[in-house]
Design a protein around this motif. Structure first.
Motif, PDB file in Angstrom:
ATOM      1  N   ALA A   1       0.842  -1.209   0.000  1.00 36.91           N
ATOM      2  CA  ALA A   1       0.000   0.000   0.000  1.00 36.91           C
ATOM      3  C   ALA A   1       0.872   1.252   0.000  1.00 36.91           C
ATOM      4  O   ALA A   1       0.618   2.219  -0.724  1.00 36.91           O
ATOM      5  N   MET A   2       1.942   1.224   0.824  1.00 39.12           N
ATOM      6  CA  MET A   2       2.848   2.384   0.892  1.00 39.12           C
ATOM      7  C   MET A   2       3.583   2.583  -0.438  1.00 39.12           C
ATOM      8  O   MET A   2       3.790   3.703  -0.889  1.00 39.12           O
ATOM      9  N   GLY A   3       3.987   1.463  -1.030  1.00 35.44           N
ATOM     10  CA  GLY A   3       4.719   1.538  -2.311  1.00 35.44           C
ATOM     11  C   GLY A   3       3.862   2.112  -3.421  1.00 35.44           C
ATOM     12  O   GLY A   3       4.339   2.870  -4.262  1.00 35.44           O
TER      13      GLY A   3
ATOM     14  N   LEU B   1       6.874   8.792   8.671  1.00 35.52           N
ATOM     15  CA  LEU B   1       8.281   8.572   8.284  1.00 35.52           C
ATOM     16  C   LEU B   1       8.450   7.248   7.560  1.00 35.52           C
ATOM     17  O   LEU B   1       9.118   7.169   6.527  1.00 35.52           O
ATOM     18  N   VAL B   2       7.814   6.207   8.120  1.00 36.89           N
ATOM     19  CA  VAL B   2       7.902   4.875   7.503  1.00 36.89           C
ATOM     20  C   VAL B   2       7.301   4.923   6.100  1.00 36.89           C
ATOM     21  O   VAL B   2       7.870   4.365   5.151  1.00 36.89           O
ATOM     22  N   ALA B   3       6.176   5.624   5.937  1.00 38.49           N
ATOM     23  CA  ALA B   3       5.528   5.740   4.629  1.00 38.49           C
ATOM     24  C   ALA B   3       6.453   6.433   3.624  1.00 38.49           C
ATOM     25  O   ALA B   3       6.554   6.037   2.463  1.00 38.49           O
ATOM     26  N   LYS B   4       7.135   7.465   4.095  1.00 39.90           N
ATOM     27  CA  LYS B   4       8.070   8.205   3.220  1.00 39.90           C
ATOM     28  C   LYS B   4       9.206   7.287   2.754  1.00 39.90           C
ATOM     29  O   LYS B   4       9.560   7.243   1.579  1.00 39.90           O
ATOM     30  N   PHE B   5       9.763   6.520   3.690  1.00 41.84           N
ATOM     31  CA  PHE B   5      10.874   5.618   3.343  1.00 41.84           C
ATOM     32  C   PHE B   5      10.394   4.451   2.488  1.00 41.84           C
ATOM     33  O   PHE B   5      11.074   4.021   1.561  1.00 41.84           O
TER      34      PHE B   5
END
Length: 463
Positions: free
Chosen positions: A129-131, A165-169
């Motif tokens: 989902a984040m990708g 932050l995790v979503a950004k990375f």
């Protein structure tokens, strides 16, 4: 090449902590090393000074647009210049290896698992989902992530900040198993270069047999490492680059206009007996396999120098060489062996007296056949003068620029020139220049081009 020394290398069993390999990597001496040979990568690895395999994996993953912004932080933490930021004590075991930076997709999954109680299946859905940055799915996941973190006694606001932050990375996180596979091949090639440099360079030069620019770079690297590159020779060279007495033997197969079949034929008729002289060469080769153009390029590249160093005389006598080869072949076919005389010695091949080419002409023809200057360089005779005029060689100029210099005076021999129009319709020139330490390009705009156009013909040397 290594096997010929009686050494068996099992590449999958080499030590992963070899000091010589890490010394080479830390110095950024990675020309020819898989994944690590671009200029930018060489700067990055020299800045990182890797001393463990995990550093190489991290560099492979980080060296991409976006993530590479984190390389300076990674290095600062690694060298003790900055404290790592683990975001939360629970995440320290996950982020210690990468100095507090989220580098891998696997770390994103581990963070969700440890901080918010995700199962690995759920964590993989989060990663996807984040990708893909699907907004609706991201909001659902955010609520799930924060709720799970709060259950682990994490402050709600901090949990939200960590999720962002995790979503950004995660958006540009790299798959660690993928990076590790690349890093392993990078390490293996670096290990070969550090421990068997002559054999390694001969191997990669063969790999790029048809790429003149690469061959020039690898030859310069050999010179930098103190390894001699023996010019091509009909008596020593083969189709591929060879190794002889700790030196690299230039491949006849890398000479322009000389095909693999022609070189294989020379090697075949040479066998274990080097050619004694030109007559011996002419009576052993087949003119059906070696045509005039092929021999002409071999002469220009210096492949006959040990039989006769006067390349002008050889070129002038080319018809005699071919003629002798044809007569020999015809006589063999018709069974007339008396051509050789009673003692089987080939008839001598007499060439007309011919003045040798001037050094500049000799080198220009060599450049045309090889793609760079190999036996010498047109600027060699000016070295002392350059010192007096404060003219830098290319390699010294590169070093001074890295140290902060913004300008320098160089010299070089023009090897190619292109002219093209800029978007505004003005002429601009791109000139390829060579000096004894390398090749580089110079760009000039219309005013300089108009002033200097006549000086910029291939073969001219300029300051």
């Amino acid at each position: 090449h290594i096997k010929k020394r009686g050494i068996e290398v099992k590449i999958d069993e080499i030590p992963i902590d070899d000091p010589a390999t890490y010394k080479l990597l830390a110095a950024g001496e990675t020309v020819g090393v898989f994944q690590l040979e671009s200029q930018g990568m060489r700067r990055a690895i020299a800045g990182m000074r890797p001393d463990r395999f995990e550093d190489i994996i991290a560099l492979v993953a980080l060296y991409r647009p976006g993530p590479m912004d984190n390389i300076p932080i990674y290095n600062a933490v690694k060298h003790g210049e900055q404290e790592p930021d683990y975001l939360h004590p629970l995440l320290e075991p996950i982020l210690t290896e990468t100095n507090g930076i989220i580098v891998y997709q696997e770390q994103v999954m581990q963070i969700a698992q440890v901080l918010s109680g995700y199962s690995l299946g759920e964590a993989d859905l989060l990663r996807r989902a984040m990708g893909k940055k699907i907004a609706a799915e991201m909001e659902i996941q955010r609520a799930r992530f924060v709720e799970g973190a709060v259950e682990q006694k994490v402050d709600k606001n901090q949990a939200g900040m960590i999720y962002d932050l995790v979503a950004k990375f995660a958006n540009y996180g790299f798959n660690k198993s993928h990076a590790a596979a690349y890093a392993l091949v990078a390490y293996q090639t670096a290990w070969l270069k550090a421990n068997y440099p002559v054999e390694f360079l001969a191997g990669i030069m063969t790999l790029d047999l048809g790429n003149t620019d690469k061959l020039s770079d690898f030859r310069q690297e050999a010179v930098r490492m103190g390894i001699e590159v023996v010019p091509p020779s009909v008596n020593k060279s083969g189709v591929h680059f060879g190794v002889l007495d700790g030196k690299i033997v230039y491949a006849m197969g890398a000479i322009k206009g000389v095909g693999e079949q022609a070189v294989e034929h020379i090697v075949d008729v040479r066998g274990d007996e080097p050619f004694k002289d030109l007559g011996d060469f002419a009576t052993r080769i087949s003119p059906k396999v070696l045509n005039k153009r092929t021999i002409e390029n071999l002469i220009a590249a210096g492949a006959f120098d040990e039989l006769n160093p006067n390349r002008a005389q050889l070129l002038d006598g080319l018809d005699r060489i071919i003629g002798m080869a044809q007569r020999t072949e015809e006589n063999k076919t018709s069974g007339q062996n008396d051509f050789f005389g009673g003692d089987n010695a080939p008839e001598p091949l007499i060439l007309n007296p011919t003045d040798p080419w001037l050094p500049s002409e000799r080198l220009q023809k060599e450049y045309a056949a090889v793609g760079f200057y190999i036996s010498a360089h047109p600027l060699d005779e000016y070295r002392e003068l350059f010192t007096k005029l404060r003219v830098q060689l290319w390699k010294d100029f590169e070093r001074s620029v890295k140290a902060g210099s913004s300008a320098g005076r160089l010299a070089g021999t023009v090897t190619a020139k292109q002219e093209r129009k800029t978007r505004t319709g003005n002429q601009m020139g791109i000139v390829r220049i060579s000096d004894p330490t390398g090749q580089y390009e110079a760009v000039m705009f219309s005013e300089t081009l108009n002033q200097c156009r006549d000086l910029l013909e291939p073969g001219q040397s300029v300051v």
